[in-house]
Write an enzyme that holds these catalytic residues in place. Structure first.
Site, PDB file in Angstrom:
ATOM      1  N   ARG A 108       0.240 -65.014   4.322  1.00  0.00           N
ATOM      2  CA  ARG A 108       0.972 -63.845   4.129  1.00  0.00           C
ATOM      3  C   ARG A 108       1.218 -63.891   2.740  1.00  0.00           C
ATOM      4  O   ARG A 108       1.830 -64.347   1.776  1.00  0.00           O
ATOM      5  CB  ARG A 108       2.264 -64.209   4.692  1.00  0.00           C
ATOM      6  CG  ARG A 108       3.525 -62.941   4.865  1.00  0.00           C
ATOM      7  CD  ARG A 108       5.016 -63.373   5.872  1.00  0.00           C
ATOM      8  NE  ARG A 108       4.458 -63.007   7.172  1.00  0.00           N
ATOM      9  CZ  ARG A 108       5.869 -63.212   7.570  1.00  0.00           C
ATOM     10  NH1 ARG A 108       6.783 -62.929   7.681  1.00  0.00           N
ATOM     11  NH2 ARG A 108       5.156 -62.640   9.135  1.00  0.00           N
ATOM     12  N   HIS A 135      -1.119 -56.616  10.117  1.00  0.00           N
ATOM     13  CA  HIS A 135      -0.545 -57.554  11.386  1.00  0.00           C
ATOM     14  C   HIS A 135      -0.695 -58.085  12.044  1.00  0.00           C
ATOM     15  O   HIS A 135      -0.655 -58.102  13.067  1.00  0.00           O
ATOM     16  CB  HIS A 135       0.814 -57.380  11.149  1.00  0.00           C
ATOM     17  CG  HIS A 135       2.557 -58.792  11.862  1.00  0.00           C
ATOM     18  ND1 HIS A 135       1.539 -59.845  11.105  1.00  0.00           N
ATOM     19  CD2 HIS A 135       3.430 -58.874  11.922  1.00  0.00           C
ATOM     20  CE1 HIS A 135       2.718 -60.658  11.462  1.00  0.00           C
ATOM     21  NE2 HIS A 135       3.691 -60.330  11.707  1.00  0.00           N
ATOM     22  N   GLN A 138       0.738 -60.052  14.795  1.00  0.00           N
ATOM     23  CA  GLN A 138       1.297 -59.918  16.380  1.00  0.00           C
ATOM     24  C   GLN A 138       1.040 -59.522  16.525  1.00  0.00           C
ATOM     25  O   GLN A 138       1.026 -59.168  18.432  1.00  0.00           O
ATOM     26  CB  GLN A 138       2.716 -59.485  14.894  1.00  0.00           C
ATOM     27  CG  GLN A 138       3.329 -58.884  15.940  1.00  0.00           C
ATOM     28  CD  GLN A 138       4.522 -59.467  16.200  1.00  0.00           C
ATOM     29  OE1 GLN A 138       4.744 -60.469  15.705  1.00  0.00           O
ATOM     30  NE2 GLN A 138       5.000 -59.355  17.620  1.00  0.00           N
ATOM     31  N   ASP A 227       9.939 -51.059  14.915  1.00  0.00           N
ATOM     32  CA  ASP A 227      10.191 -52.378  13.930  1.00  0.00           C
ATOM     33  C   ASP A 227      11.517 -51.647  12.710  1.00  0.00           C
ATOM     34  O   ASP A 227      11.147 -50.510  13.312  1.00  0.00           O
ATOM     35  CB  ASP A 227       8.473 -52.121  13.185  1.00  0.00           C
ATOM     36  CG  ASP A 227       8.701 -53.179  12.168  1.00  0.00           C
ATOM     37  OD1 ASP A 227       9.243 -54.614  11.870  1.00  0.00           O
ATOM     38  OD2 ASP A 227       7.455 -53.441  11.351  1.00  0.00           O
ATOM     39  N   CYS A 267       8.544 -57.235  16.815  1.00  0.00           N
ATOM     40  CA  CYS A 267       8.033 -57.971  16.138  1.00  0.00           C
ATOM     41  C   CYS A 267       8.651 -59.369  16.084  1.00  0.00           C
ATOM     42  O   CYS A 267       9.125 -60.174  15.420  1.00  0.00           O
ATOM     43  CB  CYS A 267       7.093 -57.635  16.287  1.00  0.00           C
ATOM     44  SG  CYS A 267       7.190 -57.109  14.090  1.00  0.00           S
ATOM     45  N   ARG A 295       3.392 -65.691  20.089  1.00  0.00           N
ATOM     46  CA  ARG A 295       2.493 -65.867  18.621  1.00  0.00           C
ATOM     47  C   ARG A 295       1.321 -66.774  18.890  1.00  0.00           C
ATOM     48  O   ARG A 295       0.612 -67.029  18.602  1.00  0.00           O
ATOM     49  CB  ARG A 295       3.534 -65.950  17.444  1.00  0.00           C
ATOM     50  CG  ARG A 295       3.951 -64.321  17.732  1.00  0.00           C
ATOM     51  CD  ARG A 295       3.169 -63.117  16.629  1.00  0.00           C
ATOM     52  NE  ARG A 295       2.410 -63.773  15.324  1.00  0.00           N
ATOM     53  CZ  ARG A 295       3.485 -63.482  14.958  1.00  0.00           C
ATOM     54  NH1 ARG A 295       4.370 -63.073  14.150  1.00  0.00           N
ATOM     55  NH2 ARG A 295       2.967 -63.906  13.690  1.00  0.00           N
TER      56      ARG A 295
HETATM   57  N1  NVA Z   1       7.018 -54.443   9.185  1.00  0.00           N
HETATM   58  C1  NVA Z   1       7.565 -55.743   9.326  1.00  0.00           C
HETATM   59  C2  NVA Z   1       7.278 -57.201  10.221  1.00  0.00           C
HETATM   60  C3  NVA Z   1       7.899 -57.817  10.038  1.00  0.00           C
HETATM   61  C4  NVA Z   1       7.257 -59.331  11.033  1.00  0.00           C
HETATM   62  C5  NVA Z   1       7.923 -56.135   7.533  1.00  0.00           C
HETATM   63  O1  NVA Z   1       7.193 -55.656   7.253  1.00  0.00           O
HETATM   64  O2  NVA Z   1       8.991 -56.425   6.756  1.00  0.00           O
HETATM   65  N1   CP Z   2       7.074 -61.452  13.510  1.00  0.00           N
HETATM   66  C1   CP Z   2       7.470 -61.599  12.568  1.00  0.00           C
HETATM   67  O1   CP Z   2       5.964 -61.638  11.993  1.00  0.00           O
HETATM   68  O2   CP Z   2       8.512 -62.842  12.402  1.00  0.00           O
HETATM   69  P1   CP Z   2       8.219 -63.305  10.722  1.00  0.00           P
HETATM   70  O3   CP Z   2       8.417 -62.618   9.314  1.00  0.00           O
HETATM   71  O4   CP Z   2       9.778 -64.186  10.948  1.00  0.00           O
HETATM   72  O5   CP Z   2       6.987 -64.744  10.333  1.00  0.00           O
END
Ligand code: NVA
Ligand code: CP
Length: 308
Positions: A108, A135, A138, A227, A267, A295
């Protein structure tokens, strides 16, 4: 090397196979306890390293459980605690060393370039556990969730409300092309999808509508998604972005314009009272908790795909 970095990298057939395997494995392990391994233990004796440059609850937990269910083990590496891209060791050398220890890496990162660069140096597969650009894990698990609720997603209409230019919306646009569903994005002009993804969508003949009218984006929808208005590491004026996105809040009034059997997905983590009201996220059409659970199942399938 089979990496899983962008949905657009893979054929519709491969992506469909990943979803079908996830459905099959989920069904086959009914009755087993949460972390008990599947009978065939395809990841037996193998391990995954996970590196998180940003916070995570779901991705961290679901990959760990996925690996356990596949019969393997996982180790979480904190970039602060290892020689990762710091002055004392190059990213390339870290990648070479990890390739000796584990069988697959999940990253990540705030920089999609890091993923691609790390992937180039690794002798083992890498999975995108969220970047600034996509992502994909997801979105594949969301397709699994949609299909469990309402059948094949092909030909259906998915609506995305809010920030039209983030990692989730990018991967969703790519998925619309690969799984052949109609995608309607309702967002202010300022937060429209990037030129790059719009060019890709046009070239790949995606059935994509981008509209500044929230009602137009949701009408006749089979699946409504949103989101956080401000993503992790999103360097914007938060107050002003939230104000601009306010008309795109998914609330009961807006949900009524979707089909009556439409589902609501998010998500998570969620900004309650911002992109969605409590009434919708806690309501009958919401599938967000199963979405989080799935997931695990989608990622087991992604790991297997990368390993085979
Ligand atoms: N768009 C959000 C998704 C979190 C899972 C972020 O990047 O914070
Ligand atoms: N949806 C998702 O990726 O959640 P986290 O940021 O908790 O991993």
């Amino acid at each position: 090397m089979k990496n899983f970095i962008n949905i657009s990298d893979h054929s519709s057939n491969d992506l469909r196979a990943i979803i079908e395997e996830a459905k099959k494995r989920k069904l086959q392990r009914k009755g087993l306890s949460k972390s008990a391994p599947d009978l065939d233990k395809p990841f037996d004796g193998k391990s995954m390293a996970m590196i998180f440059e940003k916070p995570s609850t779901r991705t961290r937990m679901s990959f760990d459980i996925a690996v356990k269910q596949l019969g393997g083990s996982s180790i979480i590496l904190n970039p602060e605690g290892i020689h990762y891209g710091k002055g004392d060791e190059t990213l390339k050398d870290t990648a070479k060393v990890l390739s000796e220890y584990v069988d697959i890496v999940m990253l990540r990162t705030s920089s999609h370039k890091n993923l691609e660069e790390f992937g180039k140096y690794l002798d083992i597969p890498i999975i995108n556990g969220l970047s600034d650009i996509g992502h994909p894990c997801q979105i594949l698990s969301d397709i699994l969730t949609y299909e469990e609720s309402n059948g094949l997603i092909t030909g259906k209409t998915v609506s995305w409300l809010g920030d039209g230019n983030n990692n989730m919306s990018n991967s969703l646009i790519e998925a619309a092309g690969k799984f052949n569903f109609n995608l309607k994005i309702g967002c202010p002009k300022k937060y429209s999808p990037s030129k790059k993804i719009l060019v890709w969508a046009k070239k790949n003949k995606i059935n994509l509508t981008v509209t500044p009218k929230p009602a137009e984006a949701i009408i006749g929808s089979d699946c409504v998604m949103t989101d956080k208005w401000v993503s992790m590491n999103d360097k914007v004026n938060k107050k002003s972005k939230k104000k601009t996105l306010k008309p795109f809040q998914v609330n009961k009034k807006l949900m009524l314009k979707a089909h009556s059997d439409a589902i609501f997905m998010h998500c998570l983590p969620v900004g309650r009272g911002e992109e969605v009201t409590d009434e919708v996220i806690d309501g009958k059409q919401s599938v967000v908790w199963r979405q989080a659970l799935n997931r695990v199942h989608a990622q087991k399938s992604i790991i297997n795909w990368c390993m085979n």
